[in-house]
Design an enzyme around this catalytic site. Structure first.
Site, PDB file in Angstrom:
ATOM      1  N   CYS A 193       0.836  -1.212   0.000  1.00  0.00           N
ATOM      2  CA  CYS A 193       0.000   0.000   0.000  1.00  0.00           C
ATOM      3  C   CYS A 193       0.860   1.247   0.000  1.00  0.00           C
ATOM      4  O   CYS A 193       0.375   2.347  -0.306  1.00  0.00           O
ATOM      5  CB  CYS A 193      -0.887   0.053   1.222  1.00  0.00           C
ATOM      6  SG  CYS A 193      -1.402  -1.555   1.807  1.00  0.00           S
ATOM      7  N   ARG A 213      14.352 -14.909  14.406  1.00  0.00           N
ATOM      8  CA  ARG A 213      13.252 -15.414  15.232  1.00  0.00           C
ATOM      9  C   ARG A 213      12.912 -16.852  14.845  1.00  0.00           C
ATOM     10  O   ARG A 213      11.786 -17.305  15.052  1.00  0.00           O
ATOM     11  CB  ARG A 213      12.045 -14.506  15.082  1.00  0.00           C
ATOM     12  CG  ARG A 213      12.327 -13.086  15.593  1.00  0.00           C
ATOM     13  CD  ARG A 213      11.371 -12.096  14.980  1.00  0.00           C
ATOM     14  NE  ARG A 213      10.024 -12.333  15.441  1.00  0.00           N
ATOM     15  CZ  ARG A 213       9.403 -11.602  16.339  1.00  0.00           C
ATOM     16  NH1 ARG A 213      10.006 -10.552  16.855  1.00  0.00           N
ATOM     17  NH2 ARG A 213       8.186 -11.880  16.711  1.00  0.00           N
ATOM     18  N   TRP A 241     -22.888  18.975  15.394  1.00  0.00           N
ATOM     19  CA  TRP A 241     -23.437  17.729  14.840  1.00  0.00           C
ATOM     20  C   TRP A 241     -22.394  17.186  13.878  1.00  0.00           C
ATOM     21  O   TRP A 241     -22.183  17.757  12.807  1.00  0.00           O
ATOM     22  CB  TRP A 241     -24.738  17.984  14.071  1.00  0.00           C
ATOM     23  CG  TRP A 241     -25.910  18.328  14.923  1.00  0.00           C
ATOM     24  CD1 TRP A 241     -26.378  19.575  15.196  1.00  0.00           C
ATOM     25  CD2 TRP A 241     -26.789  17.413  15.602  1.00  0.00           C
ATOM     26  NE1 TRP A 241     -27.491  19.491  16.003  1.00  0.00           N
ATOM     27  CE2 TRP A 241     -27.760  18.178  16.267  1.00  0.00           C
ATOM     28  CE3 TRP A 241     -26.838  16.018  15.706  1.00  0.00           C
ATOM     29  CZ2 TRP A 241     -28.776  17.607  17.028  1.00  0.00           C
ATOM     30  CZ3 TRP A 241     -27.843  15.449  16.465  1.00  0.00           C
ATOM     31  CH2 TRP A 241     -28.805  16.234  17.125  1.00  0.00           C
TER      32      TRP A 241
END
Lengths: 460, 460
Positions: A47, A74, A441
């Protein structure tokens, strides 16, 4: 007892998130993890490519979440430039080819298998479509190739084919690189992930940004120069000179291997899974990310939605389940957000045509409001369109086009959709208010009020 | 048949929203509407005062949503500078005094009554607290007085008493006017609407902005100069020179009239209403805005929360019900958002002390993440704290401190709270993702994941 063997096909978001999560839960002597990635990069943000191309991000390193070396530290055996060419489910093994090593082939056995093969860009079979200078932007390798192509381009005219998310993001990127940009879109409006009335707002804004946006344009081919390089894109009506061509026509699930192995695919060609992301009918195979179909919680239909955020969630869920934990991915509500220059574009839930297609009766309203209190500096107009089911008043979808602060407002509707709220319930939502953040609002509440009235007026 | 008489006490957000909504539903020959406002302004955004004082907004006109003339053109008889001094419920009338007309008194009868009397700033009874140069900022009249005082101030040192929302917003306003600003806060941290650990982040940021923020400061009085004008604020430990003093100590419901009339008040002194905003036990009296208590949907307790967004919703609900329609205000979840310079501060749901106080057992987690993808320009750290109920995992509250784009993320949690979601359900929320808007895991999702693990680890 020997360690169980987990093999992962595809080393991007889903694959490596699954690997990491499984490793957290199970030690190397319990579970050996091998991941195969055919490209030069793993664990990256596809992206982010438009922003790398646009020069806003130093790529490709910045786009890499974790390097192969970090994964290996890892205890995840990540093998780069290894393409998996066959799944042999009967014997529990995958065949791989080493792309940088003379194509050396070998087999690797598995007890558990994760398919994270992603998607491939749509590339219509048109004359010249494979010419140098025509680029997809799906992988970091693609991004690198496009940047090289831009350096080599004889002029500064770019044609982007397709005005969806990738198309508009690439248009912005090329504008930032001082290209003259033409976007060709087959639909009546850009952003066909929006209803046409909202797409028209995007069209208007793109034109104001100096991006020539041609609607209803059916591309017929790419013309090349003497060297075979793209020099123009042709449509049924016209010819658009191009020093570089970018394809933003969306993607399809990459499930060639899965199909060959007889795994179940849906209508879009994506793999079918259960809630735990296990491939349907398979005990030891999971799949996630851009190669699967997901449940649309609003329409009840399966859909193919290629988005990094889903891919990461799928990876987490798969890793938890593979590692002996428990997690599910309940589905999506169809949220997406993007921007082209300062125009923010967002949607969640169903468009009108999608709601029609699944037999829903609904009302629609559109309101124009401001992102901040009207009197506060930087207040800018934003449009919110809302769909609600007739009679029940259940929220069905929201689309937003506006400036700063407009796009992420869609999240409110995404949560409301997930919770099955009615638009009337939404009118009472306790959303954050202060003049720099919202009118008293909030625009989403204004839309909910208008939709509530529309539901009431529409009757059954 | 003569028109029914509706009398409204207080012409700000609640009162005039109620008037406007009632007028939409009922014509003047059915319902006559008279509203009394004691100040010089009606229908304004008090929340905008700090930005007017800070010079970002041209006030006061920009802060006025609708002028008295506009209200009158819609057949609402709005009488400015009329103070209501007594409610005579037995005879259905209110007594008013004209503040600009020699204090002329008269009675006005009503069939229906709306109380929208707002709140009054807390003003501790300390020596010098009423001296010229000491200002509250509750009304536009207050804002005007403060601006006059700033013009007349002999120097440019300001002391703000209280580091809540108003306090920090006024600190920013005064910084913008090139004042040296000291904020005195009695609590251990500024923003006691947050937990102290999150308040500490605000403290740190305020200090970095050059706002001297003194914690644990108990104000003992205001010293005055020869002319009687404020010249310093004293605490138990020190003396802070001040050319102007701003009080930001919060507000109390203004219910003197209601109390005298025997209407039911809650523990905070706010009026008690039903879901339709009708005063409890009264057939023809409604109340809303800063003078009422509202139901906190998370704790199940009544609370006094003075916020323009609630006031406007109350007005709409009252207007609908008074006008023969139907609407309810189900309650709040305690959302608030604010900023001091570029630091955004938000909360929703319960703080730790509030959750304790209502007998909830819970876990808390805090995560640091970025507002955008880490690699995207303008990515800035933000902190998200999340509270979840033990055993059930139900979301109880979220607090956010960060920069651009941090504050309004609280809305996701506000909707999730309203829907009663668990933090585990939240981990699957389909929130908008693109690099300019969010990391691939939105910070709220990161917090939800960590909270899910904490709930699991905590057991019952």
């Amino acid at each position: 007892m020997a360690a169980e063997q987990l093999v992962i096909v595809g080393g991007d978001a889903t694959g490596m998130a699954a690997a990491s999560q499984a490793r957290r839960l199970r030690k190397p002597d319990e579970l050996a993890i091998t991941a195969f990635e055919r490209s030069h990069f793993a664990s990256y943000s596809a992206c982010g490519i438009p922003y790398w191309v646009g020069g806003e991000v130093d790529g490709p390193d910045a786009l890499i979440a974790r390097t192969p070396k970090e994964h290996r530290a890892r205890d995840i055996d990540l093998r780069m430039r290894h393409e998996v060419t066959e799944l042999d489910l009967e014997r529990g093994r995958v065949r791989t080819r080493e792309l940088d090593n003379g194509g050396r082939e070998s087999w690797t056995g598995f007890d558990k298998l994760v398919l994270a093969t992603g998607a491939r860009p749509r590339r219509p079979g048109l004359p010249g479509i494979d010419a140098p200078g025509v680029h997809g932007v799906q992988t970091l390798d693609d991004g690198r190739a496009l940047l090289d192509s831009l350096d080599a381009a004889p002029g500064r005219r770019a044609v982007v084919v397709g005005a969806g998310y990738i198309g508009v993001e690439m248009a912005e990127a090329l504008i930032r690189r001082d290209y003259e940009v033409t976007v060709l879109e087959q639909s009546a409006q850009p952003m066909s992930t929006l209803d046409p009335d909202m797409g028209a707002l995007v069209h208007e804004a793109m034109c104001a940004m100096g991006i020539e946006t041609v609607r209803g344009a059916t591309v017929t081919g790419v013309l090349t120069d003497g060297d075979g390089r793209a020099r123009a894109v042709t449509t049924e009506d016209a010819e658009y000179p191009a020093d570089v061509v970018v394809l933003g026509l969306g993607v399809r699930p990459e499930t060639t291997l899965a199909a060959a192995a007889g795994l179940p695919l849906g209508e879009s060609g994506g793999l079918l899974t259960d809630l735990g992301m296990r491939v349907r009918g398979q005990e030891h195979i999971w799949a996630g990310g851009d190669c699967v179909e997901v449940l649309d919680l609003v329409s009840g239909q399966l859909r193919h939605i290629a988005l990094g955020t889903h891919a990461n969630k799928h990876g987490q869920v798969i890793g938890a389940n593979v590692g002996g934990g428990y997690a599910t991915f309940p589905g999506v509500v169809g949220t997406a957000v993007s921007k082209v220059c300062d125009l923010e574009i967002a949607r969640t839930g169903l468009l009108e045509r999608q709601a029609h297609a699944v037999g829903l009766r609904f009302v629609t309203v559109t309101v124009e409001a401001t992102n901040r209190a009207g009197y506060y500096p930087g207040a800018r107009p934003m449009h919110v369109k809302m769909l609600a089911e007739r009679r029940t008043g259940r929220l069905l979808g929201v689309q937003i086009v506006g400036r700063e602060g407009a796009g992420k407002r869609v999240d409110v509707a995404a949560v409301a959709l997930t919770a099955g709220m009615t638009v009337e319930q939404m009118t009472a939502l306790d959303l954050g208010y202060a003049p720099p953040f919202s009118p008293v609002w909030d625009p989403v509440l204004v839309a909910a009020r208008k939709a509530t009235a529309a539901v009431r007026d529409a009757g059954a």
